[in-house]
Design an enzyme around this catalytic site. Structure first.
Site, mmCIF file in Angstrom:
data_model
loop_
_atom_site.group_PDB
_atom_site.id
_atom_site.type_symbol
_atom_site.label_atom_id
_atom_site.label_comp_id
_atom_site.label_asym_id
_atom_site.label_seq_id
_atom_site.Cartn_x
_atom_site.Cartn_y
_atom_site.Cartn_z
ATOM 1 N N SER A 160 39.076 40.866 47.865
ATOM 2 C CA SER A 160 39.600 40.183 46.956
ATOM 3 C C SER A 160 39.314 40.741 45.668
ATOM 4 O O SER A 160 38.556 41.598 45.499
ATOM 5 C CB SER A 160 38.933 38.665 46.599
ATOM 6 O OG SER A 160 39.204 37.897 45.542
ATOM 7 N N TYR A 173 31.435 32.844 46.900
ATOM 8 C CA TYR A 173 32.637 33.894 47.253
ATOM 9 C C TYR A 173 32.532 35.180 46.600
ATOM 10 O O TYR A 173 32.714 36.122 47.261
ATOM 11 C CB TYR A 173 34.020 32.979 46.821
ATOM 12 C CG TYR A 173 35.092 33.680 47.001
ATOM 13 C CD1 TYR A 173 35.683 33.568 48.289
ATOM 14 C CD2 TYR A 173 35.819 34.392 46.342
ATOM 15 C CE1 TYR A 173 36.831 34.222 48.765
ATOM 16 C CE2 TYR A 173 37.140 35.141 46.713
ATOM 17 C CZ TYR A 173 37.685 34.768 47.873
ATOM 18 O OH TYR A 173 38.606 35.520 48.092
#
Length: 282
Positions: A160, A173
């Site tokens: 990401s 995350y």
């Protein structure tokens, strides 16, 4: 007697992945979004594909149908990366069905939107298992098979933009994706001698079910804080994954490829929160 110091023997040259033409791939989390687009793109490149799903079996079956429409074989298996370490066995199951594994795409993931002070251990553990420990164990199983096969391989970890920059409310995350990015680099170093390349792909905002934008026409969406002015399409991520999985990327390893419309140049918070284009002018 020759008393000169002995010259250490040179290490054996690593096997080269340059000649690898991948024929089999496993893509985790392929029931929708980036995983589905990647599976179909790899099939179009000539690969048979093993797919995993977590909650949406029908979605995985639809992906498999799209793979078969490309003239390739497709197999599906359930994968729950909160059930570690046993869950990683799915890589071996699919590799057996495929007759080998040349490519692994670690795409399955999860996240949370929770302030740091409100996080509980269960949430943190789940995100870290799914986004970091699970990919590690799946990659380990794939790499062991690739080594035994003796023809090299490709591992692509979908991270990401938060591999590189933080976001409020996404502590576990970000920790997991940052960890997966550095894990990618360690794997690249250790597996290079076996002809296995390891790279990361770091998407920004992509129109997928995970972002609440399934089937969105990205060209109609406005994102003033993203230099290209819109979200990405899953197929745009899949194209980069397919390049890294293919023969043209034989000299690429240990790198992280941002597919984010320029978001990282702005910072993820600005990329999603700027309300107009004033930033474009001095």
């Amino acid at each position: 007697m020759n008393n000169s110091p002995s010259t250490p023997s040179a290490p054996s040259a690593p096997s080269t992945p340059a000649s690898l033409t991948p024929r089999t791939a496993v893509v985790t989390g392929a029931d929708s979004g980036i995983g589905r687009a990647t599976a179909v793109r790899l099939a179009a490149s000539g690969m048979d594909v093993g797919l995993t799903w977590h909650r949406d079996r029908r979605g995985a079956e639809e992906t498999a149908e799209e793979v078969r429409a490309q003239g390739r074989e497709a197999y599906i298996e359930h994968l729950d990366l909160t059930l570690l370490p046993e869950a990683a066995e799915v890589v071996d199951v699919l590799a057996e069905r495929l007759g080998g594994i040349d490519v692994l795409v670690n795409n399955a993931g999860t996240g949370t939107s929770t302030p740091f002070l409100e996080l509980d251990h269960g949430t943190v553990r789940e995100v870290l298992d799914v986004d970091l420990v699970g990919p590690l164990l799946c990659a380990q199983r794939a790499a062991r098979r690739m080594v035994r096969q003796g023809r090299g391989g490709r591992i692509v970890n979908v991270t990401s933009v938060h591999e590189h920059q933080p976001r409020v409310g996404a502590a576990p995350y970000c920790a997991a994706k940052g960890g997966l990015g550095l894990l990618t680099q360690v794997m690249a170093l250790e597996l290079a001698e076996h002809g296995i390349t390891v790279n990361a792909v770091a998407p920004g905002e992509i129109a997928t079910p995970m972002t609440g934008q399934e089937d969105t026409d990205v060209t109609t969406e406005s994102r003033p804080g993203v230099p290209l002015g819109r979200p990405g399409d899953a197929r745009e991520v899949a194209a980069v994954v397919a390049f890294l999985a293919g023969p043209d990327a034989s000299y690429v390893t240990g790198a992280s490829w941002a597919v984010d419309g320029g978001m990282l140049r702005m910072g993820p918070m600005a990329g999603s929160h700027l309300g107009d284009d004033a930033w474009r002018r001095v």
